[in-house]
Design an enzyme around this catalytic site. Sequence first.
Site, mmCIF file in Angstrom:
data_model
loop_
_atom_site.group_PDB
_atom_site.id
_atom_site.type_symbol
_atom_site.label_atom_id
_atom_site.label_comp_id
_atom_site.label_asym_id
_atom_site.label_seq_id
_atom_site.Cartn_x
_atom_site.Cartn_y
_atom_site.Cartn_z
ATOM 1 N N CYS A 2 0.851 -1.185 0.000
ATOM 2 C CA CYS A 2 0.000 0.000 0.000
ATOM 3 C C CYS A 2 0.885 1.233 0.000
ATOM 4 C CB CYS A 2 -0.935 0.081 1.196
ATOM 5 S SG CYS A 2 -2.001 -1.321 1.429
ATOM 6 N N ARG A 27 3.553 -0.260 -5.027
ATOM 7 C CA ARG A 27 3.321 -0.821 -3.700
ATOM 8 C C ARG A 27 1.982 -1.537 -3.608
ATOM 9 N NH1 ARG A 27 6.861 1.527 -0.138
ATOM 10 N NH2 ARG A 27 5.607 0.811 1.590
ATOM 11 N N TRP A 71 -2.858 -2.607 -1.655
ATOM 12 C CA TRP A 71 -2.617 -4.032 -1.890
ATOM 13 C C TRP A 71 -3.403 -4.734 -0.797
ATOM 14 C CZ3 TRP A 71 -0.370 -8.129 0.848
ATOM 15 C CH2 TRP A 71 -0.109 -9.275 0.082
ATOM 16 N N ASN A 95 -1.287 1.979 5.983
ATOM 17 C CA ASN A 95 -0.459 0.918 5.408
ATOM 18 C C ASN A 95 0.021 0.061 6.565
ATOM 19 O OD1 ASN A 95 1.323 -0.684 3.980
ATOM 20 N ND2 ASN A 95 2.967 0.838 4.056
ATOM 21 N N GLY A 96 -0.192 -1.242 6.482
ATOM 22 C CA GLY A 96 0.239 -2.133 7.566
ATOM 23 C C GLY A 96 -0.883 -3.094 7.897
ATOM 24 N N GLU A 462 15.805 -18.207 -10.385
ATOM 25 C CA GLU A 462 15.409 -16.822 -10.617
ATOM 26 C C GLU A 462 14.649 -16.694 -11.950
ATOM 27 O OE1 GLU A 462 14.948 -14.358 -8.945
ATOM 28 O OE2 GLU A 462 14.931 -12.650 -10.309
ATOM 29 N N LYS A 466 10.815 -15.269 -12.334
ATOM 30 C CA LYS A 466 10.429 -14.181 -13.249
ATOM 31 C C LYS A 466 9.251 -14.602 -14.106
ATOM 32 C CE LYS A 466 11.871 -11.619 -11.753
ATOM 33 N NZ LYS A 466 12.401 -11.429 -10.588
ATOM 34 N N GLU A 469 5.964 -14.991 -12.082
ATOM 35 C CA GLU A 469 5.440 -13.712 -11.582
ATOM 36 C C GLU A 469 4.639 -12.948 -12.621
ATOM 37 O OE1 GLU A 469 9.277 -11.985 -10.390
ATOM 38 O OE2 GLU A 469 8.302 -11.219 -8.607
ATOM 39 N N HIS A 485 13.785 -37.443 -9.543
ATOM 40 C CA HIS A 485 13.212 -37.918 -8.269
ATOM 41 C C HIS A 485 11.788 -37.406 -8.095
ATOM 42 C CE1 HIS A 485 17.082 -39.544 -7.313
ATOM 43 N NE2 HIS A 485 17.649 -38.356 -7.457
ATOM 44 N N LYS A 584 5.591 -4.603 -5.155
ATOM 45 C CA LYS A 584 7.046 -4.593 -5.158
ATOM 46 C C LYS A 584 7.623 -4.593 -3.750
ATOM 47 C CE LYS A 584 10.975 -2.974 -7.566
ATOM 48 N NZ LYS A 584 11.199 -4.326 -8.067
HETATM 49 C C1 G6P Z 1 8.344 -8.872 -3.538
HETATM 50 C C2 G6P Z 1 8.682 -8.504 -4.968
HETATM 51 C C3 G6P Z 1 9.887 -9.311 -5.446
HETATM 52 C C4 G6P Z 1 11.061 -9.113 -4.490
HETATM 53 C C5 G6P Z 1 10.678 -9.455 -3.053
HETATM 54 C C6 G6P Z 1 11.757 -9.024 -2.065
HETATM 55 O O1 G6P Z 1 7.850 -10.165 -3.487
HETATM 56 O O2 G6P Z 1 7.566 -8.727 -5.805
HETATM 57 O O3 G6P Z 1 10.260 -8.894 -6.739
HETATM 58 O O4 G6P Z 1 12.126 -9.907 -4.887
HETATM 59 O O5 G6P Z 1 9.492 -8.740 -2.681
HETATM 60 O O6 G6P Z 1 11.866 -7.636 -2.097
HETATM 61 P P1 G6P Z 1 13.118 -6.843 -1.557
HETATM 62 O O7 G6P Z 1 12.742 -5.402 -1.706
HETATM 63 O O8 G6P Z 1 13.271 -7.233 -0.109
HETATM 64 O O9 G6P Z 1 14.291 -7.230 -2.364
#
Ligand code: G6P
Length: 589
Positions: A2, A27, A71, A95-96, A462, A466, A469, A485, A584
Amino acid sequence: MCGIVAYIGKKRAAPVLLDGLKKLEYRGYDCAGVALLFDGKLEVFKRQGRVEALEPARTLAGNAGIGHTRWATHGAPSERNAHPHRYGRICLVHNGIIENADALRRECLARGERFSSDTDSEVAAHLIDGLYQEENDLLRAVRRACGRLSGSYAFAVLCEGREEVVCARMRSPLIVAKGEDGAFAASDIGAVAAPGRQGCVLEDGEFARLTREGAEVFDAHLHPVRRTFFSLGDEEALPGKGEYPHFMRKEIAEAPSAIEKTLFEAEKHINSQLCEVLCQTEYLDIVACGTAYHSGLCFQYAAERIAHIRTEVFSASEYRDLQPVAMPHTLTIAVSQSGETADTLAAAQAAKARGCRVLAVTNVARSSLERAADFVLPTRAGREVAVAATKSFQAQLAALYVLCTQLAKGRNLPAPSLAGLAVLAAETLARSAAVEAWVPLFCEARSVFFLGRGADRCAALEGSLKLKEISYLPSEGYAAGELKHGTLALVDGRTPVVAVVCDEALADRTMNAVHEVYARGAPVFLVTPFEALARAREVTACALIPRCDPAFSPMLSVIPLQLLAYHVALACGNDPDKPRNLAKSVTVE
Ligand code: G6P
């Protein structure tokens, strides 16, 4: 999660709030709203969906207001649950998570109060309204209400008939700013940064009062706190997309510069005090989430191989519950792009409480993590806006690899050079355009697997994150040796497999897994620097990348994988910058 923004001053508040919210949309973007104070009266405008749905509110009158982009945590994403929440004379954005909201809500209901949302946040408006009637002072009412809340919050509160905005912070980021044109509060500096403005970070338990005259900060007892305000120059503002259609595409292209700047900066930050700690360090614990967790895995591989130091990587959300046995001389490294991820912050604090030194690797100066840590290695990726992390991953690797070579040096061990990695990343970018042609087979896929061994496994994890997501395709990253396995049972002709093969010593063994999936009909895509492998009969298509030391190869091999995810997301009709359900900066646990 948020985003909050608040303003009071000479300008009309609505455009300030809307422009600020657009910059905070990373956010959360489930719903959004603003409240304006005009002639002592409050007007609230909320919508489900993105901030752009608030455009009709741009013309609303009033020189004071609060705004929110959400969010969803408590209550579905809907107009009813969008902030600001109003009760009586009070209107607020939050927010929180208020952990005792249910109990407080029952109290309010017993008094005959009615709720107009399913959120935890609305209960705070009820509490503040009741206390305001006793105190006739908004700041005191907010403070007393906060005393009854458990959990995390950043609030901005308006009260009918009062020309002020009151803010409070507990474990959710909030900055306060002032300039000639008025006073501001926001979840992120970027939302209100402009030349001539100055800002400060509110600490947990602090309050702020914004008026047309400026911003005052108060401690938990409402004693004024003297704060040094820092300048919010242009460099703090959030960037635009430039010539690129999406932030994600732009940020992928910025990896070489992120690597170069971070290598340079990280070396400067390894001062004598940190060197001393590194020399004494016997164990490394990494705590991180998401992409940053994968950076930690890549670092583990490099640290064990190059610096011969025992390294463990923890999901930050699991770290506190696991309570790992505290080994003497452990350095805990908390990796976070935003420096605000609640789980990473909590894990770093738990590590400190166990007596470990904490080193933060973060991209955001003055973030909560940076302020909580003993040492900081900054990444210099520049602001990253797209939800899916890209250039910040390589910047984290750059900082961590510098740390790795320093650890090796302290142990008189040879370490491969990091020079030239930025140039190789630029070359990789240029060579990776080919992945666009892979897209059709991925769009039709039932699920996707990414395979690798050693550091290649970390890149595979990774790459898979990606893709999942932003394309919403079920996808898993796997150790190539583990495939048989269980997971092999899922592989068929509609299961593309991406194999990352950058370590010559492991190539034959990874290719065994390639043979196995090929035999089950899977189309195989390869990311490798080895031309001979690219010509293998089993390979449907290949991204041929430059060669570098295998311990550092995820820095390059991830690039075609990021681009693949981007192109698949586009082909699936998704917005790669704002994937559904995600945000994010995850500032709640
Ligand atoms: C969220 C984002 C990811 C990110 C993760 C950790 O899940 O969508 O892209 O890797 O948070 O975020 P940070 O700011 O701690 O790297």
